[in-house]
Design a protein around this motif. Structure first.
Motif, PDB file in Angstrom:
ATOM      1  N   THR A 339     -48.581  47.607  44.753  1.00  0.00           N
ATOM      2  CA  THR A 339     -47.352  46.830  44.970  1.00  0.00           C
ATOM      3  C   THR A 339     -46.502  47.448  46.059  1.00  0.00           C
ATOM      4  OG1 THR A 339     -47.357  46.122  42.657  1.00  0.00           O
ATOM      5  CG2 THR A 339     -45.274  45.927  43.854  1.00  0.00           C
ATOM      6  N   TYR A 340     -46.276  48.748  45.969  1.00  0.00           N
ATOM      7  CA  TYR A 340     -45.436  49.397  46.974  1.00  0.00           C
ATOM      8  C   TYR A 340     -46.037  49.249  48.367  1.00  0.00           C
ATOM      9  CZ  TYR A 340     -42.457  52.722  49.335  1.00  0.00           C
ATOM     10  OH  TYR A 340     -41.567  53.283  50.210  1.00  0.00           O
ATOM     11  N   ASN A 341     -47.337  49.449  48.469  1.00  0.00           N
ATOM     12  CA  ASN A 341     -48.002  49.393  49.774  1.00  0.00           C
ATOM     13  C   ASN A 341     -48.134  47.973  50.304  1.00  0.00           C
ATOM     14  OD1 ASN A 341     -48.258  52.154  49.903  1.00  0.00           O
ATOM     15  ND2 ASN A 341     -50.356  52.182  49.144  1.00  0.00           N
ATOM     16  N   SER A 342     -47.801  47.014  49.481  1.00  0.00           N
ATOM     17  CA  SER A 342     -47.737  45.622  49.934  1.00  0.00           C
ATOM     18  C   SER A 342     -46.308  45.218  50.272  1.00  0.00           C
ATOM     19  CB  SER A 342     -48.309  44.689  48.859  1.00  0.00           C
ATOM     20  OG  SER A 342     -48.072  43.341  49.181  1.00  0.00           O
ATOM     21  N   VAL A 343     -45.383  45.536  49.378  1.00  0.00           N
ATOM     22  CA  VAL A 343     -44.001  45.078  49.537  1.00  0.00           C
ATOM     23  C   VAL A 343     -43.291  45.823  50.660  1.00  0.00           C
ATOM     24  CG1 VAL A 343     -41.742  44.934  48.411  1.00  0.00           C
ATOM     25  CG2 VAL A 343     -43.818  44.336  47.140  1.00  0.00           C
ATOM     26  N   PHE A 344     -43.421  47.139  50.695  1.00  0.00           N
ATOM     27  CA  PHE A 344     -42.686  47.909  51.703  1.00  0.00           C
ATOM     28  C   PHE A 344     -43.047  47.497  53.126  1.00  0.00           C
ATOM     29  CE2 PHE A 344     -42.400  51.633  54.514  1.00  0.00           C
ATOM     30  CZ  PHE A 344     -41.038  51.854  54.470  1.00  0.00           C
ATOM     31  N   PRO A 345     -44.329  47.432  53.514  1.00  0.00           N
ATOM     32  CA  PRO A 345     -44.624  47.006  54.890  1.00  0.00           C
ATOM     33  C   PRO A 345     -44.165  45.580  55.184  1.00  0.00           C
ATOM     34  CG  PRO A 345     -46.545  48.038  53.878  1.00  0.00           C
ATOM     35  CD  PRO A 345     -45.554  47.807  52.786  1.00  0.00           C
ATOM     36  N   ALA A 346     -44.269  44.699  54.183  1.00  0.00           N
ATOM     37  CA  ALA A 346     -43.830  43.323  54.405  1.00  0.00           C
ATOM     38  C   ALA A 346     -42.330  43.266  54.693  1.00  0.00           C
ATOM     39  CB  ALA A 346     -44.163  42.461  53.185  1.00  0.00           C
ATOM     40  N   ARG A 349     -41.698  44.650  58.182  1.00  0.00           N
ATOM     41  CA  ARG A 349     -41.999  43.680  59.239  1.00  0.00           C
ATOM     42  C   ARG A 349     -40.851  42.686  59.393  1.00  0.00           C
ATOM     43  NH1 ARG A 349     -47.390  44.158  57.336  1.00  0.00           N
ATOM     44  NH2 ARG A 349     -47.065  42.421  55.887  1.00  0.00           N
ATOM     45  N   GLU A 350     -40.242  42.290  58.271  1.00  0.00           N
ATOM     46  CA  GLU A 350     -39.080  41.408  58.356  1.00  0.00           C
ATOM     47  C   GLU A 350     -37.938  42.086  59.112  1.00  0.00           C
ATOM     48  OE1 GLU A 350     -37.845  40.037  54.552  1.00  0.00           O
ATOM     49  OE2 GLU A 350     -39.660  38.855  54.191  1.00  0.00           O
ATOM     50  N   GLY A 356     -45.784  37.681  61.780  1.00  0.00           N
ATOM     51  CA  GLY A 356     -47.212  37.818  61.512  1.00  0.00           C
ATOM     52  C   GLY A 356     -47.591  39.273  61.361  1.00  0.00           C
ATOM     53  N   GLU A 357     -48.865  39.517  61.081  1.00  0.00           N
ATOM     54  CA  GLU A 357     -49.366  40.875  60.931  1.00  0.00           C
ATOM     55  C   GLU A 357     -50.257  41.228  62.109  1.00  0.00           C
ATOM     56  OE1 GLU A 357     -50.963  42.059  57.147  1.00  0.00           O
ATOM     57  OE2 GLU A 357     -49.942  40.407  56.116  1.00  0.00           O
ATOM     58  N   ALA A 358     -50.176  42.471  62.531  1.00  0.00           N
ATOM     59  CA  ALA A 358     -51.054  42.980  63.586  1.00  0.00           C
ATOM     60  C   ALA A 358     -51.645  44.307  63.120  1.00  0.00           C
ATOM     61  CB  ALA A 358     -50.285  43.165  64.891  1.00  0.00           C
ATOM     62  N   GLU A 359     -52.731  44.687  63.738  1.00  0.00           N
ATOM     63  CA  GLU A 359     -53.489  45.857  63.275  1.00  0.00           C
ATOM     64  C   GLU A 359     -52.668  47.137  63.295  1.00  0.00           C
ATOM     65  OE1 GLU A 359     -57.632  48.242  64.440  1.00  0.00           O
ATOM     66  OE2 GLU A 359     -57.134  46.317  65.380  1.00  0.00           O
ATOM     67  N   ASP A 360     -51.807  47.298  64.289  1.00  0.00           N
ATOM     68  CA  ASP A 360     -51.077  48.560  64.436  1.00  0.00           C
ATOM     69  C   ASP A 360     -49.666  48.507  63.857  1.00  0.00           C
ATOM     70  OD1 ASP A 360     -50.900  51.260  65.305  1.00  0.00           O
ATOM     71  OD2 ASP A 360     -49.683  50.608  67.020  1.00  0.00           O
ATOM     72  N   ASP A 361     -49.360  47.484  63.032  1.00  0.00           N
ATOM     73  CA  ASP A 361     -47.995  47.387  62.495  1.00  0.00           C
ATOM     74  C   ASP A 361     -47.620  48.611  61.659  1.00  0.00           C
ATOM     75  OD1 ASP A 361     -47.524  45.028  63.758  1.00  0.00           O
ATOM     76  OD2 ASP A 361     -47.674  43.767  61.967  1.00  0.00           O
ATOM     77  N   MET A 432     -33.749  38.091  61.642  1.00  0.00           N
ATOM     78  CA  MET A 432     -33.490  39.520  61.480  1.00  0.00           C
ATOM     79  C   MET A 432     -32.081  39.785  60.980  1.00  0.00           C
ATOM     80  SD  MET A 432     -35.479  41.065  64.817  1.00  0.00           S
ATOM     81  CE  MET A 432     -35.147  42.784  64.428  1.00  0.00           C
ATOM     82  N   CYS A 433     -31.129  38.985  61.417  1.00  0.00           N
ATOM     83  CA  CYS A 433     -29.741  39.185  60.967  1.00  0.00           C
ATOM     84  C   CYS A 433     -29.565  38.812  59.501  1.00  0.00           C
ATOM     85  CB  CYS A 433     -28.776  38.393  61.845  1.00  0.00           C
ATOM     86  SG  CYS A 433     -28.502  39.135  63.472  1.00  0.00           S
ATOM     87  N   ARG A 434     -30.535  38.108  58.941  1.00  0.00           N
ATOM     88  CA  ARG A 434     -30.475  37.788  57.512  1.00  0.00           C
ATOM     89  C   ARG A 434     -31.007  38.924  56.645  1.00  0.00           C
ATOM     90  NH1 ARG A 434     -32.094  32.452  59.261  1.00  0.00           N
ATOM     91  NH2 ARG A 434     -34.284  32.950  58.802  1.00  0.00           N
TER      92      ARG A 434
END
Length: 498
Positions: A339-346, A349-350, A356-361, A432-434
């Motif tokens: 869960t952490y490794n899914s939620v935190f990167p998502a 990214r916001e 979208g997702e990219a390989e080096d995100d 992003m401002c949201r």
């Protein structure tokens, strides 16, 4: 609805017109609590603040907030309030403490909102209980203001949290590091059940008590799981607690929030942010920042919070081991990392405006944190400046760096990443401002409010709360609240005493 003692009845009776009250926690065996009457605050009592927005959500019609001061002072109870101090235990700084419990707080009752939501009322600063451990059972004005402010700040940032309905002050002296004055607040939560309740049941009451507590908690707070057979119900319950905990701590990390005292007795079973003490929001980014001056070893430093969340879930797993077999416990524990490794990167990214997702995100995210840490860049201002890049240009970002070439190199990499994005610059800025606040509860702002309140001036508290209710808006009339801290307010280390 009537009063005990001497509260002015008419206004509060009107406030509770049509409100249903319950006492769900008292359905548990009395080994989980002690009946205790509040110890009234001495001296002059004043209402510092009343949360009218929260009262409205709860269906309370409030014409005279001042009438609530007698409840907050422990001088009066509404008919139906049956105060109890909850018993629990927990791990404090990694060491098990069997003596814990509500040492200065009392669960008064529960009320039902118009939408059916049931909420606990908890009076914090109500005096001594059987679990006070030689403490005086009081809270002080400083700590109650800090909790009131932060619970509202977190709520409007969209992070699961308890909230405070109202806050009162008194001129009753209380000794902490110095002589301070007593105060009390009514905290509102969907439940006050903690990981530590289960540790208490497992270590002191036995398997049947653990089952009773688990069934109670599932029935009221995880009702979708209640009809499952036991072999599925308890693992599903634990797995959901683990996921909620991981999600909440992900949100802390993304917004730069440091809890400061992540003992297992301060972990909510439903994943709320709970028990605000020596917290902080990051100013200059420091991955190893320790906001609690008692935490000499840095156990609860900012960068250790995800790990500590996992460790606390392990303590809970041990407490539930009489209900759930080892393989199921291990499977549920793996849900934390997943869960952490899914939620935190998502969420990151916001913050970066990446739809979208990219390989080096992941590399971009971690390199961004490393850069902010190495150059002590203000965390909130960096991401807010990044949000307005399309309309205001790179200046608000570059100006945060002593060496602007570092910012330029990072911005060049960032712009290359944006080339694969489908959002227009204007759409990205709005998105992003949201999610990147302009206003956070910096410790120096809280300290200024506390100092004014000590002089009887509560207007700064009211104004800061107004700002914190709209953290993502520009609010040009309040732009001073978005400034970096003065020298005295940087990297403040806060006391555990409250």
């Amino acid at each position: 609805m009537a009063y005990s003692q001497s509260a002015p009845a008419s206004s509060l009776m009107t406030a509770f017109s049509g409100i249903q009250t319950t006492r769900r926690y008292l359905e548990l065996p009395d080994t989980f609590y002690s009946h205790v009457q509040p110890t009234p605050l001495r001296g002059n009592v004043r209402l510092v603040h009343f949360n009218k927005d929260l009262a409205g959500e709860m269906g309370l019609s409030v014409d005279s907030p001042e009438d609530w001061a007698e409840i907050g002072a422990g001088r009066a109870l509404l008919e139906g309030m049956e105060p109890v101090a909850m018993k629990y235990t927990g791990h404090q700084f990694g060491m098990y403490n069997p003596e814990l419990g509500d040492g200065r707080g009392l669960l008064l009752w529960e009320t039902q909102d118009p939408d059916g939501r049931i909420r606990d009322w908890h009076l914090k600063g109500a005096g001594q209980t059987p679990y006070s451990r030689f403490g005086d059972g009081r809270a002080v004005l400083r700590s109650t203001i800090r909790e009131y402010l932060c619970s509202e700040a977190m709520y409007y940032l969209g992070i699961p949290t308890t909230r405070a309905l109202f806050l009162v002050s008194s001129n009753e002296p209380v000794r902490r590091e110095t002589i301070e004055t007593a105060a009390a607040l009514v905290r509102v939560a969907d439940t006050h059940i903690r990981f530590g309740h289960f540790e208490y049941a497992a270590n002191h009451l036995g398997p049947e008590a653990v089952r009773t507590l688990a069934d109670h908690t599932i029935g009221y707070h995880f009702p979708d799981l209640a009809e499952l057979p036991a072999a599925e119900r308890y693992p599903a319950f634990f797995g959901e607690v683990v996921r909620r905990t991981a999600r909440t701590i992900s949100q802390w990390q993304v917004v730069g929030f440091c809890h400061g005292v992540m003992n297992s007795d301060n972990m909510s079973i439903i994943g709320d942010t709970f028990d605000y003490g020596p917290y902080a929001f990051l100013d200059d980014f420091d991955a190893r920042y320790i906001c609690n001056h008692t935490d000499q070893g840095g156990r609860y430093a900012y960068n250790r919070q995800p790990e500590i969340g996992f460790i606390n879930c392990q303590y809970l797993a041990h407490a539930l081991s009489s209900l759930i077999d080892t393989d199921d416990l291990r499977r549920s524990m793996r849900e934390y990392e997943t869960t952490y490794n899914s939620v935190f990167p998502a969420l990151m990214r916001e913050k970066l405006g990446l739809s979208g997702e990219a390989e080096d995100d992941q590399g971009l995210i971690m390199d961004t944190f490393s850069m902010l840490h190495e150059h002590s860049v203000d965390y909130t201002r960096f991401f807010r400046g990044l949000s307005t890049l399309p309309s205001r240009g790179p200046g608000p970002v570059r100006d945060l760096f002593v060496d602007r070439s570092v910012a330029d190199a990072w911005l060049e990499r960032y712009e290359r990443r944006l080339e694969s994005e489908s959002l227009t610059p204007e759409e990205r800025e709005r998105a992003m401002c949201r999610v990147n606040p302009k206003y956070i509860l910096r410790n120096y702002l809280a300290q200024q409010v506390i100092e004014a309140a000590r002089e009887g001036d509560y207007a700064p508290l009211d104004e800061l709360l107004t700002v914190l209710k709209q953290p993502f808006d520009e609010q040009p009339e309040y732009v001073r609240y978005a400034q970096v801290p003065p020298d005295w307010g940087r990297r403040m280390s806060i006391s555990c005493s409250s």
